[in-house]
Scaffold this motif. Structure first.
Motif, PDB file in Angstrom:
ATOM      1  N   SER A 179      -4.335  19.220  -0.873  1.00 38.25           N
ATOM      2  CA  SER A 179      -4.454  18.770  -2.375  1.00 38.25           C
ATOM      3  C   SER A 179      -3.937  17.588  -2.977  1.00 38.25           C
ATOM      4  O   SER A 179      -4.278  16.757  -3.673  1.00 38.25           O
ATOM      5  N   LEU A 180      -2.683  17.504  -2.442  1.00 42.94           N
ATOM      6  CA  LEU A 180      -1.761  16.395  -2.772  1.00 42.94           C
ATOM      7  C   LEU A 180      -2.503  15.074  -2.297  1.00 42.94           C
ATOM      8  O   LEU A 180      -2.689  13.989  -3.266  1.00 42.94           O
ATOM      9  N   VAL A 181      -2.890  15.130  -1.144  1.00 43.06           N
ATOM     10  CA  VAL A 181      -3.534  13.749  -0.551  1.00 43.06           C
ATOM     11  C   VAL A 181      -4.998  13.541  -1.185  1.00 43.06           C
ATOM     12  O   VAL A 181      -4.958  12.390  -1.596  1.00 43.06           O
ATOM     13  N   GLU A 182      -5.516  14.525  -1.354  1.00 39.40           N
ATOM     14  CA  GLU A 182      -6.805  14.224  -2.261  1.00 39.40           C
ATOM     15  C   GLU A 182      -6.792  13.813  -3.561  1.00 39.40           C
ATOM     16  O   GLU A 182      -7.149  12.827  -3.966  1.00 39.40           O
ATOM     17  N   TYR A 183      -5.663  14.201  -4.218  1.00 40.71           N
ATOM     18  CA  TYR A 183      -5.355  13.921  -5.786  1.00 40.71           C
ATOM     19  C   TYR A 183      -4.849  12.268  -5.685  1.00 40.71           C
ATOM     20  O   TYR A 183      -5.456  11.703  -6.459  1.00 40.71           O
ATOM     21  N   VAL A 242       8.420  13.398  -1.247  1.00 37.73           N
ATOM     22  CA  VAL A 242       6.881  12.765  -0.804  1.00 37.73           C
ATOM     23  C   VAL A 242       7.371  11.474  -0.098  1.00 37.73           C
ATOM     24  O   VAL A 242       8.320  10.771  -0.392  1.00 37.73           O
ATOM     25  N   GLN A 243       6.537  11.485   1.005  1.00 39.08           N
ATOM     26  CA  GLN A 243       6.969  10.323   2.049  1.00 39.08           C
ATOM     27  C   GLN A 243       5.350   9.752   2.209  1.00 39.08           C
ATOM     28  O   GLN A 243       4.562  10.386   2.798  1.00 39.08           O
ATOM     29  N   VAL A 244       5.294   8.249   2.135  1.00 33.00           N
ATOM     30  CA  VAL A 244       4.167   7.555   2.547  1.00 33.00           C
ATOM     31  C   VAL A 244       4.226   6.787   3.305  1.00 33.00           C
ATOM     32  O   VAL A 244       5.374   5.874   3.344  1.00 33.00           O
ATOM     33  N   ARG A 245       3.408   6.671   4.592  1.00 33.71           N
ATOM     34  CA  ARG A 245       3.542   5.857   5.644  1.00 33.71           C
ATOM     35  C   ARG A 245       2.438   5.041   5.731  1.00 33.71           C
ATOM     36  O   ARG A 245       1.131   5.825   5.658  1.00 33.71           O
ATOM     37  N   PHE A 284       0.801  -1.210  -0.035  1.00 36.74           N
ATOM     38  CA  PHE A 284       0.044   0.189   0.136  1.00 36.74           C
ATOM     39  C   PHE A 284       0.769   1.026  -0.081  1.00 36.74           C
ATOM     40  O   PHE A 284       0.458   2.067  -0.862  1.00 36.74           O
ATOM     41  N   ALA A 285       2.093   1.105   0.851  1.00 35.47           N
ATOM     42  CA  ALA A 285       2.889   2.301   0.886  1.00 35.47           C
ATOM     43  C   ALA A 285       3.436   2.733  -0.472  1.00 35.47           C
ATOM     44  O   ALA A 285       3.608   3.703  -0.933  1.00 35.47           O
ATOM     45  N   ALA A 296      -3.153   5.050   5.744  1.00 33.70           N
ATOM     46  CA  ALA A 296      -1.937   5.477   5.200  1.00 33.70           C
ATOM     47  C   ALA A 296      -1.933   7.225   5.490  1.00 33.70           C
ATOM     48  O   ALA A 296      -2.864   7.966   5.643  1.00 33.70           O
ATOM     49  N   SER A 297      -0.611   7.763   5.402  1.00 29.95           N
ATOM     50  CA  SER A 297      -0.518   9.438   5.594  1.00 29.95           C
ATOM     51  C   SER A 297       0.359   9.606   4.371  1.00 29.95           C
ATOM     52  O   SER A 297       1.362   8.932   4.185  1.00 29.95           O
ATOM     53  N   ILE A 298       0.568  11.011   3.959  1.00 29.69           N
ATOM     54  CA  ILE A 298       1.310  11.426   2.660  1.00 29.69           C
ATOM     55  C   ILE A 298       1.945  12.708   3.503  1.00 29.69           C
ATOM     56  O   ILE A 298       1.205  13.462   3.885  1.00 29.69           O
TER      57      ILE A 298
END
Length: 141
Positions: free
Chosen positions: A110-114, A74-77, A52-53, A96-98
């Motif tokens: 906006s990045l998270v939503e996109y 960009v970091q995704v956890r 998923f990450a 998850a978080s971005i």
């Protein structure tokens, strides 16, 4: 009206003999075993979190090009949890978080939503992925 699909990416992986590997050889690692819980190797929840990450990171990097021209990271956890119901069936919960350096709070939102729109996990409670399991030797349609 039937939906037409053009697959952009495809990969195949095989898990057997205590290992999982992609058919292109880019990934090969040991798996934990329910038959030997004291052994080593990746657990299903670790693999889910990593998958998923990786997927969401791909979407977030793509989405970031629509948000800003500035250089940033960009970091995704991702955190994956598995539980079993009374019937013994597993259920997965992935959160998850971005994060990204160089973006304002509004740009980050906006990045998270996109990115969430791009990747096929879930949208408005509707799953956008399918899983088909068939006996080996048969092809899913």
């Amino acid at each position: 009206m039937p939906r037409t699909t053009t697959w952009v990416h495809q990969a195949t992986a095989t898990a057997e003999g205590g290992r999982v590997r992609t058919d292109d050889g880019e990934l090969s690692t040991r798996l934990s075993s329910p038959l030997a819980p004291e052994g080593t190797g990746l657990t299903p929840e670790q693999l889910l979190a990593a998958a998923f990450a990786s997927c969401l990171h791909h979407a977030a990097v793509e989405a970031s090009t629509q948000i800003t021209d500035e250089s940033h990271t960009v970091q995704v956890r991702a955190e994956a949890r598995l539980e079993r119901d009374e019937d013994g069936c597993y259920h997965a919960d992935v959160r998850a978080s971005i994060g990204s350096c160089g973006l304002s709070p509004g740009q980050l939102s906006s990045l998270v939503e996109y990115a969430d729109r791009l990747w096929p996990f879930c949208r408005n409670g509707e799953p956008r992925h399918t899983l088909t399991v068939v006996p080996a030797g048969h092809q899913a349609r």
